[in-house]
Design a protein around this motif. Structure first.
Motif, PDB file in Angstrom:
ATOM      1  N   GLU A  83      47.836  39.323  36.059  1.00 29.87           N
ATOM      2  CA  GLU A  83      48.579  39.481  37.309  1.00 29.87           C
ATOM      3  C   GLU A  83      49.519  40.678  37.178  1.00 29.87           C
ATOM      4  O   GLU A  83      50.464  40.658  36.386  1.00 29.87           O
ATOM      5  CB  GLU A  83      49.377  38.211  37.620  1.00 29.87           C
ATOM      6  CG  GLU A  83      50.064  38.232  38.967  1.00 29.87           C
ATOM      7  CD  GLU A  83      50.769  36.925  39.258  1.00 29.87           C
ATOM      8  OE1 GLU A  83      51.991  36.835  38.989  1.00 29.87           O
ATOM      9  OE2 GLU A  83      50.108  35.974  39.719  1.00 29.87           O
ATOM     10  N   ARG A  96      51.459  40.295  33.640  1.00 31.43           N
ATOM     11  CA  ARG A  96      51.412  39.043  32.902  1.00 31.43           C
ATOM     12  C   ARG A  96      49.965  38.574  32.786  1.00 31.43           C
ATOM     13  O   ARG A  96      49.129  38.850  33.646  1.00 31.43           O
ATOM     14  CB  ARG A  96      52.209  37.950  33.636  1.00 31.43           C
ATOM     15  CG  ARG A  96      53.568  38.367  34.157  1.00 31.43           C
ATOM     16  CD  ARG A  96      54.558  38.547  33.073  1.00 31.43           C
ATOM     17  NE  ARG A  96      54.813  37.313  32.332  1.00 31.43           N
ATOM     18  CZ  ARG A  96      55.619  37.262  31.273  1.00 31.43           C
ATOM     19  NH1 ARG A  96      56.209  38.364  30.835  1.00 31.43           N
ATOM     20  NH2 ARG A  96      55.814  36.124  30.648  1.00 31.43           N
ATOM     21  N   LEU A  98      48.015  35.109  32.727  1.00 31.72           N
ATOM     22  CA  LEU A  98      48.236  33.700  33.022  1.00 31.72           C
ATOM     23  C   LEU A  98      46.965  32.898  32.816  1.00 31.72           C
ATOM     24  O   LEU A  98      45.870  33.345  33.174  1.00 31.72           O
ATOM     25  CB  LEU A  98      48.705  33.517  34.477  1.00 31.72           C
ATOM     26  CG  LEU A  98      50.055  34.107  34.853  1.00 31.72           C
ATOM     27  CD1 LEU A  98      49.889  35.506  35.419  1.00 31.72           C
ATOM     28  CD2 LEU A  98      50.783  33.231  35.838  1.00 31.72           C
ATOM     29  N   ARG A 100      45.577  29.368  34.057  1.00 29.51           N
ATOM     30  CA  ARG A 100      45.893  28.405  35.114  1.00 29.51           C
ATOM     31  C   ARG A 100      44.831  27.313  35.204  1.00 29.51           C
ATOM     32  O   ARG A 100      43.641  27.555  35.002  1.00 29.51           O
ATOM     33  CB  ARG A 100      45.977  29.110  36.473  1.00 29.51           C
ATOM     34  CG  ARG A 100      47.173  30.003  36.652  1.00 29.51           C
ATOM     35  CD  ARG A 100      47.127  30.629  38.051  1.00 29.51           C
ATOM     36  NE  ARG A 100      48.273  31.456  38.345  1.00 29.51           N
ATOM     37  CZ  ARG A 100      49.421  31.028  38.846  1.00 29.51           C
ATOM     38  NH1 ARG A 100      49.575  29.742  39.111  1.00 29.51           N
ATOM     39  NH2 ARG A 100      50.403  31.864  39.085  1.00 29.51           N
ATOM     40  N   VAL A 105      50.390  26.258  35.594  1.00 32.28           N
ATOM     41  CA  VAL A 105      50.410  27.404  34.686  1.00 32.28           C
ATOM     42  C   VAL A 105      50.486  26.879  33.249  1.00 32.28           C
ATOM     43  O   VAL A 105      51.504  26.325  32.837  1.00 32.28           O
ATOM     44  CB  VAL A 105      51.603  28.339  34.970  1.00 32.28           C
ATOM     45  CG1 VAL A 105      51.613  29.501  33.978  1.00 32.28           C
ATOM     46  CG2 VAL A 105      51.534  28.859  36.404  1.00 32.28           C
ATOM     47  N   SER A 107      49.877  28.867  30.478  1.00 32.12           N
ATOM     48  CA  SER A 107      50.545  29.874  29.656  1.00 32.12           C
ATOM     49  C   SER A 107      50.802  31.110  30.513  1.00 32.12           C
ATOM     50  O   SER A 107      50.038  31.411  31.440  1.00 32.12           O
ATOM     51  CB  SER A 107      49.713  30.245  28.420  1.00 32.12           C
ATOM     52  OG  SER A 107      48.514  30.896  28.798  1.00 32.12           O
ATOM     53  N   ASP A 108      51.854  31.800  30.188  1.00 26.74           N
ATOM     54  CA  ASP A 108      52.262  32.999  30.932  1.00 26.74           C
ATOM     55  C   ASP A 108      52.888  33.950  29.917  1.00 26.74           C
ATOM     56  O   ASP A 108      54.003  33.739  29.461  1.00 26.74           O
ATOM     57  CB  ASP A 108      53.267  32.617  32.029  1.00 26.74           C
ATOM     58  CG  ASP A 108      53.749  33.821  32.829  1.00 26.74           C
ATOM     59  OD1 ASP A 108      53.363  34.959  32.506  1.00 26.74           O
ATOM     60  OD2 ASP A 108      54.534  33.618  33.783  1.00 26.74           O
TER      61      ASP A 108
END
Length: 323
Positions: A83, A96, A98, A100, A105, A107-108
């Motif tokens: 993203e 980032r 991510l 999902r 979420v 992990s980010d």
């Protein structure tokens, strides 16, 4: 175990903690879930029952489950996505990665080397929102844009517009190639906007030469001084010059291949406006004598000839010029 069983039974009701009293469901819908019934480390839940049909119902029956359980039993539904977007708060593009599960979420993490094309797109979107005036135009780029507006005003068949609207509509074409490595509005100041504008010219080098011919940056006056021209008003560009430097110049200088007379701002030795004219010959034959009468008393050390048409153009005082 209860959480995993509930998750397998109600996979559409997986949820993630957003606040102490609220969770976000797999679909993105919010629901209330009081924190008092769960531990502080509980972040993911399976909700077996929802009370109410409001925009934010209450989870009346829920059980926690671990991230590892989600990873193992819902692996095929998990998506990894990069993203890249403009962050208004920091004034820069953030990137980032991510993972999902629906709206959850897992992990980010920061993405150190995002796709340059995605970064450029995000930055172009921010410039679109801020407007062309928000770009860090250098003085040279501003002057070039004014010269381009001048030639477009007088020769619209050969020159494209450089209005805010047109530059904004074509932003990706002329600015996009210069955005490599740029991630913030502050870093836009590294871009050579002068060269970026010249890059819009379809005629390349020959059209740049034509621009210099039709809209020169400077004009040499009789003393040899090269005075910068002001194209802020495309219909009437300005030459601001001390009156003594144009003695002997009979007719109004022109630009635009001889089609457009300059508006002369004739200045006193102190660089104050003394007269504005687009007809220099008429000024020498009439208004000059009133200007001379007024300024020779204020600037007695400077040269004020009775016949400006045949006088020598000078810089500085009479003494400096041996007069």
């Amino acid at each position: 175990m209860a959480g995993l069983l509930a998750a397998l039974a109600y996979p559409d009701r997986l949820a993630q903690r957003e606040t102490p009293e609220r969770v976000r469901l797999l679909s993105g819908q919010r629901a209330t879930l009081p924190a008092e019934f769960f531990g502080q480390q509980d972040q993911f839940f399976a909700i077996a029952a929802l009370d109410g049909y409001t925009a934010q119902p209450r989870a009346s029956l829920a059980a926690p489950l671990s991230r590892a359980e989600l990873e193992e039993h819902f692996a095929q539904q998990i998506e990894t996505r990069d993203e890249v977007r403009w962050d208004e708060a920091t004034g820069r593009v953030t990137a980032r990665r991510l993972r999902r599960l629906g709206a959850l979420v897992l992990s980010d993490v920061n993405l150190p080397n995002p796709d340059p094309a995605l970064v450029a797109t995000a930055l172009l979107g921010a410039v679109q929102a801020a407007g062309i005036a928000g770009l860090p135009w250098s003085e040279a780029a501003t002057q070039l844009r004014e010269r381009l507006a001048f030639v477009q005003h007088h020769f619209p068949e050969n020159w494209s517009e450089v209005s805010d609207e047109v530059l904004l509509a074509e932003l990706g074409d002329w600015l996009g190639p210069y955005l490599t490595g740029v991630k913030s509005m502050a870093e836009l100041s590294r871009i050579d906007f002068h060269e970026a504008l010249l890059g819009r010219l379809p005629g390349g080098w020959s059209q740049r030469q034509e621009l210099d011919r039709l809209a020169p940056t400077h004009l040499e006056v009789p003393t040899g001084s090269r005075i910068r021209l002001d194209y802020a008003a495309p219909e009437a560009p300005v030459l601001a010059v001390r009156l003594q430097e144009v003695f002997g110049l009979l007719d109004t200088p022109t630009v635009g291949g001889g089609r457009v007379p300059l508006t002369l701002h004739l200045l006193s030795p102190g660089y104050r406006p003394a007269q504005v004219t687009r007809d220099l010959r008429s000024f020498w034959n009439s208004s000059y004598f009133e200007v001379r009468k007024e300024l020779r008393g204020r600037y007695p050390k400077h040269y004020w000839p009775e016949n400006p048409l045949e006088a020598q153009a000078v810089r500085g005082t009479k003494k400096q010029n041996g007069l």
